[in-house]
Design an enzyme around this catalytic site. Sequence first.
Site, mmCIF file in Angstrom:
data_model
loop_
_atom_site.group_PDB
_atom_site.id
_atom_site.type_symbol
_atom_site.label_atom_id
_atom_site.label_comp_id
_atom_site.label_asym_id
_atom_site.label_seq_id
_atom_site.Cartn_x
_atom_site.Cartn_y
_atom_site.Cartn_z
ATOM 1 C CG HIS A 88 -2.069 0.906 1.165
ATOM 2 N ND1 HIS A 88 -1.972 2.255 1.423
ATOM 3 C CD2 HIS A 88 -3.372 0.685 0.888
ATOM 4 C CE1 HIS A 88 -3.157 2.825 1.312
ATOM 5 N NE2 HIS A 88 -4.027 1.898 0.975
ATOM 6 C CB ILE A 104 -0.184 6.129 1.080
ATOM 7 C CG1 ILE A 104 0.439 7.062 0.028
ATOM 8 C CG2 ILE A 104 -1.298 6.855 1.823
ATOM 9 C CD1 ILE A 104 -0.523 7.471 -1.076
ATOM 10 N N GLY A 140 -5.806 4.349 5.533
ATOM 11 C CA GLY A 140 -6.673 5.088 6.448
ATOM 12 C C GLY A 140 -7.242 4.205 7.546
ATOM 13 C CB VAL A 141 -8.601 0.731 7.660
ATOM 14 C CG1 VAL A 141 -9.814 0.895 6.780
ATOM 15 C CG2 VAL A 141 -7.490 0.031 6.915
ATOM 16 C CD GLU A 164 -6.764 -1.422 15.449
ATOM 17 O OE1 GLU A 164 -7.930 -1.506 15.011
ATOM 18 O OE2 GLU A 164 -6.417 -1.860 16.560
#
Lengths: 80, 149
Positions: B49, B55, B58-59, B63
Amino acid sequence: MSENFDEELKNLVSDIIEVPVDKLLPEAEFIEDLQVDSLKAIEIVAAVEKKYRVVIPEPDIPKLKNLAQIIAYVKNVKQG
Amino acid sequence: MRLGIEQIRSILPQREPFLFIDEVIEIDGTNKVVAVRDIRGDEDFFKGHFPNRPIMPGVLIIEALAQTAIILYSVCKLDIARTNPDYYLGRVKAEFLSPVVPGDRLILEANNVKITDEAGIADAQARVGDRIVAKASLVFGIKPREISQ
């Protein structure tokens, strides 16, 4: 407190628990009748606290078993 | 008040590579916890990713914020936190504003909206310097740990 306070609070709860307003009876028990779990319950409490600028202490939360009891509780806090 | 990695590990059930807090740098009573995570660039998720364009997903920022919220819960409910309960996310409303890349120091802030024995709501935000990179409202639950057979 606005004239349509009861309706306003009913709409607020209806949005959170995703039960249509016309099915949200004042005496319907959140846990037994409406399947409200602890996460939805805390969302209701936080939303009511924010909207009406009240604090609902944790020991009072289990006493609020239905919409009618929340309405009465907030009215009591705001007017008491 | 600050917490180091060993204290964080005594509170959070997550472990590497899924532990996303390096240090707690501020605990403001039961109101707020601020933690940091240095994004090194050698994290496993950067392999995919994205290849040649790392990058932070976002998840995973969510978390990291949720782990910060667990620290906040433990400050509010020390006796329950000491029993090592299970924590689970119930509902997340999030907004992602800017990418997080290797070399960034992620500042993770969780603010207490309402916390009870069984559940919590935290308003959280992640920053890099003064730049807000993500905002989230987190609703989470706490259950006694079930003993595995």
